[in-house]
Scaffold this active site. Structure first.
Site, PDB file in Angstrom:
ATOM      1  N   HIS A 280       0.857  -1.188   0.000  1.00 17.44           N
ATOM      2  CA  HIS A 280       0.000   0.000   0.000  1.00 17.44           C
ATOM      3  C   HIS A 280       0.887   1.229   0.000  1.00 17.44           C
ATOM      4  O   HIS A 280       1.942   1.229   0.629  1.00 17.44           O
ATOM      5  CB  HIS A 280      -0.906  -0.005   1.247  1.00 17.44           C
TER       6      HIS A 280
ATOM      7  N   ASP B 219      -7.972  -5.100  -0.054  1.00 15.62           N
ATOM      8  CA  ASP B 219      -8.498  -5.869  -1.182  1.00 15.62           C
ATOM      9  C   ASP B 219      -8.173  -7.349  -1.120  1.00 15.62           C
ATOM     10  O   ASP B 219      -8.719  -8.137  -1.887  1.00 15.62           O
ATOM     11  CB  ASP B 219      -7.936  -5.297  -2.496  1.00 15.62           C
TER      12      ASP B 219
HETATM   13  N1  ACO Z   1       4.041  -7.574  -4.993  1.00 19.53           N
HETATM   14  C1  ACO Z   1       5.378  -7.632  -5.164  1.00 19.53           C
HETATM   15  N2  ACO Z   1       6.208  -6.599  -4.978  1.00 19.53           N
HETATM   16  C2  ACO Z   1       5.665  -5.442  -4.584  1.00 19.53           C
HETATM   17  C3  ACO Z   1       4.282  -5.304  -4.376  1.00 19.53           C
HETATM   18  C4  ACO Z   1       3.459  -6.440  -4.588  1.00 19.53           C
HETATM   19  N3  ACO Z   1       2.136  -6.360  -4.405  1.00 19.53           N
HETATM   20  N4  ACO Z   1       3.998  -4.038  -3.991  1.00 19.53           N
HETATM   21  C5  ACO Z   1       5.187  -3.408  -3.964  1.00 19.53           C
HETATM   22  N5  ACO Z   1       6.191  -4.248  -4.317  1.00 19.53           N
HETATM   23  C6  ACO Z   1       7.628  -3.955  -4.336  1.00 19.53           C
HETATM   24  C7  ACO Z   1       7.999  -3.116  -5.548  1.00 19.53           C
HETATM   25  O1  ACO Z   1       8.366  -3.933  -6.640  1.00 19.53           O
HETATM   26  C8  ACO Z   1       9.145  -2.308  -5.001  1.00 19.53           C
HETATM   27  O2  ACO Z   1      10.281  -3.151  -4.955  1.00 19.53           O
HETATM   28  P1  ACO Z   1      11.755  -2.527  -5.204  1.00 19.53           P
HETATM   29  O3  ACO Z   1      11.983  -1.579  -4.072  1.00 19.53           O
HETATM   30  O4  ACO Z   1      12.652  -3.715  -5.199  1.00 19.53           O
HETATM   31  O5  ACO Z   1      11.704  -1.840  -6.530  1.00 19.53           O
HETATM   32  C9  ACO Z   1       8.741  -2.037  -3.552  1.00 19.53           C
HETATM   33  O6  ACO Z   1       7.888  -3.136  -3.201  1.00 19.53           O
HETATM   34  C10 ACO Z   1       7.999  -0.720  -3.370  1.00 19.53           C
HETATM   35  O7  ACO Z   1       6.880  -0.717  -4.267  1.00 19.53           O
HETATM   36  P2  ACO Z   1       6.232   0.574  -4.917  1.00 19.53           P
HETATM   37  O8  ACO Z   1       5.553   0.186  -6.178  1.00 19.53           O
HETATM   38  O9  ACO Z   1       7.248   1.669  -4.990  1.00 19.53           O
HETATM   39  O10 ACO Z   1       5.188   0.968  -3.814  1.00 19.53           O
HETATM   40  P3  ACO Z   1       3.984   1.975  -4.020  1.00 19.53           P
HETATM   41  O11 ACO Z   1       3.721   2.576  -2.697  1.00 19.53           O
HETATM   42  O12 ACO Z   1       4.201   2.899  -5.145  1.00 19.53           O
HETATM   43  O13 ACO Z   1       2.799   1.012  -4.472  1.00 19.53           O
HETATM   44  C11 ACO Z   1       0.871  -0.343  -4.489  1.00 19.53           C
HETATM   45  C12 ACO Z   1       1.725   0.656  -3.684  1.00 19.53           C
HETATM   46  C13 ACO Z   1       0.499   0.281  -5.873  1.00 19.53           C
HETATM   47  C14 ACO Z   1      -0.416  -0.599  -3.721  1.00 19.53           C
HETATM   48  C15 ACO Z   1       1.690  -1.639  -4.676  1.00 19.53           C
HETATM   49  O14 ACO Z   1       2.030  -2.177  -3.425  1.00 19.53           O
HETATM   50  C16 ACO Z   1       0.950  -2.663  -5.525  1.00 19.53           C
HETATM   51  O15 ACO Z   1       1.025  -2.606  -6.753  1.00 19.53           O
HETATM   52  N6  ACO Z   1       0.196  -3.602  -4.885  1.00 19.53           N
HETATM   53  C17 ACO Z   1      -0.598  -4.564  -5.605  1.00 19.53           C
HETATM   54  C18 ACO Z   1      -1.885  -3.921  -6.095  1.00 19.53           C
HETATM   55  C19 ACO Z   1      -2.899  -3.689  -4.973  1.00 19.53           C
HETATM   56  O16 ACO Z   1      -3.130  -4.562  -4.141  1.00 19.53           O
HETATM   57  N7  ACO Z   1      -3.514  -2.485  -4.980  1.00 19.53           N
HETATM   58  C20 ACO Z   1      -4.538  -2.136  -3.972  1.00 19.53           C
HETATM   59  C21 ACO Z   1      -4.070  -1.063  -3.051  1.00 19.53           C
HETATM   60  S1  ACO Z   1      -5.289  -0.724  -1.799  1.00 19.53           S
HETATM   61  C22 ACO Z   1      -6.413   0.268  -2.524  1.00 19.53           C
HETATM   62  O17 ACO Z   1      -6.206   0.952  -3.472  1.00 19.53           O
HETATM   63  C23 ACO Z   1      -7.828   0.292  -1.955  1.00 19.53           C
END
Ligand code: ACO
Length: 430
Positions: free
Chosen positions: A306, A363
């Site tokens: 998140h 979610d």
């Molecule tokens: N699975 C695997 N790796 C992940 C995930 C995941 N779900 N989420 C983040 N990471 C990793 C990224 O690859 C990144 O790794 P790195 O540092 O080696 O490059 C690190 O964790 C940080 O991730 P970011 O994308 O920079 O985090 P951000 O805060 O921008 O993204 C997000 C948050 C979009 C929710 C992300 O965690 C994601 O895509 N999750 C899956 C989709 C999801 O469940 N969305 C619902 C969110 S809740 C809502 O909207 C109601």
């Protein structure tokens, strides 16, 4: 003594006021920066930009805290209900019994939609997405209530908010009935809010339908957990559209469309699809997690991580418990739940997820519960819409009454061509 930050740029020194929130969040006020220093700030995605002062919802992502008007989400989930939480968000304190009864009566009074509204549905293709229909019909409510256009008229706006909270479930249920070719069901106003929605979704004129109280309570809980989440994409959209003093129906319609995006309201659908793929491949989740950890694949564990919560998402903890209760009560053996639990267990013990502070978000379990209730996957974001409405309304109202509100109008850093001459078509190189 007022605090300031100091910016040195192009030989000049500029003092920028510091603002502190009631939970000690610190912000540098740059609102006069361009005027005084001739520069702007750059923050794509607004991850470091406060767009307003708000007294509605507090989130501490490091500690897994979510509070509506100061009250922890766990207490509301345990002891309140969706309409009371809506009142709390909109009017900033808990209602008295009389106030809550009056509010519930107003919402109940407005549940039907004008018969002419139903004629819109006939014009939509059968396979139209319910969010496209919901957004369009909510926007069209402006044509039925021209008395609700004056956004500075508090009484008219209050009636408009009641109409929205009351009618959106009816509109959402009609969008579903349209997609499956069944007749629209009228609301039954002796049912409570969530039960009435389940009735409009699943009853037919041909058969008796009893709303299961556990499912109604679970639906109410899901709505309550989604009721606000401060300046997220759709709430910011509602504020932005509303800042032009467009009418409330238009602003909320824009919020519906923003919420529809897979990065926002569509994530629980992605979780169900992911769990289904894991099940179909015969994997118990371990091979899938290897794929997730291999950055080359671009695969993410949906429902994990998140932008704000870097500890746990308190809504996920509440929903996981509710998920077990519902499946146990319905005697449903959903293999997707087993896979989800297994994935969570393995992921939470894995260095990749620990290092990156990735935990289940709201979610991860909500889709499984919604499936158990019988809600089809394309309706998931529509349910989120019903839940988020009080938050949008509270955010909109706070924006309209805030003396600091200006029309939202960001700046840009232009990176295109500098001035060049218009070349007549016959002189242009072939
Ligand atoms: N699975 C695997 N790796 C992940 C995930 C995941 N779900 N989420 C983040 N990471 C990793 C990224 O690859 C990144 O790794 P790195 O540092 O080696 O490059 C690190 O964790 C940080 O991730 P970011 O994308 O920079 O985090 P951000 O805060 O921008 O993204 C997000 C948050 C979009 C929710 C992300 O965690 C994601 O895509 N999750 C899956 C989709 C999801 O469940 N969305 C619902 C969110 S809740 C809502 O909207 C109601």
């Amino acid at each position: 003594m007022s605090e300031t930050a100091v910016l040195h740029i192009d030989g000049g020194t500029f003092e920028l006021p510091i603002l502190r929130g009631s939970e000690n969040e610190v912000a540098v006020d740059i609102s006069k920066l361009r005027q005084e220093a001739g520069v702007i700030t750059m923050d794509p995605g607004y991850g470091n930009t406060g767009s307003c002062r708000s007294a509605i919802t507090f989130i501490d992502g490091e500690r897994g805290v979510l509070r509506y008007r100061g009250i922890p989400i766990e207490q509301l989930a345990e002891r309140s209900n969706f309409l009371e939480a809506a009142w709390l968000l909109m009017y900033s304190r808990l209602p008295t019994r009389e106030e809550l009864d009056e509010f519930t009566t107003h919402i109940t009074y407005h549940t039907m939609v004008h018969e002419d509204v139903k004629r819109f549905f006939a014009g939509f293709p059968k396979d139209a997405h319910p969010m496209a229909i919901t957004g369009a019909v909510v926007g069209a409510l402006a044509t039925f209530y021209p008395d609700s256009m004056e956004v500075s008229n508090d009484r008219e706006m209050e009636i408009a908010t009641h109409r929205l909270i009351a009618k959106v479930p009816t509109i959402a249920a009609c969008s579903y009935k349209h997609s499956i070719g069944q007749p629209f069901m009228h609301p039954i106003n002796r049912l409570d809010y969530a039960a009435n929605f389940l009735h409009m979704m699943f009853a037919t004129p041909a058969e008796d339908y009893e709303v299961d109280p556990l499912l109604a309570r679970t639906m109410d809980l899901i709505l309550l957990l989604h009721a606000d989440h401060e300046q997220n994409c759709s709430a910011s959209t509602v504020r932005m559209v509303g800042s032009s003093r467009a009418n409330l129906f238009s602003a909320v319609s824009a919020g519906v469309h923003a919420l529809w995006g897979p990065l926002h309201g569509g994530a629980n659908q992605a979780v169900i699809e992911m769990l289904g793929q894991i099940r179909d491949s015969g994997d118990d989740g371990k091979a899938f997690l290897q794929k997730v950890k291999d950055k080359q694949t671009g695969v993410r564990l949906m429902g994990f991580g998140h932008r704000v919560y870097k500890n746990f998402d308190p809504r996920a903890t509440i929903l996981k418990k509710a998920c077990f209760e519902v499946l146990e009560r319905l005697k449903l053996d959903n293999p997707l739940l087993d896979i989800a639990v297994q994935l969570e267990e393995v992921a939470l013990a894995d260095e990749y997820f620990i290092e990156r502070k990735l935990y289940p978000n709201v979610d991860f379990y909500s889709g499984i519960i919604l499936q158990a209730i019988g809600v089809p996957v394309p309706m998931f974001p529509t349910l989120f819409t019903i839940g988020r409405l009080p938050g949008w309304i509270a955010q909109w109202s706070e924006m309209i009454h805030d003396p600091d509100t200006k029309i939202a109008r960001p700046r840009q850093v232009y990176v295109g061509e500098t001035e060049r001459r218009y070349v007549p078509i016959e002189e242009r190189p072939g």
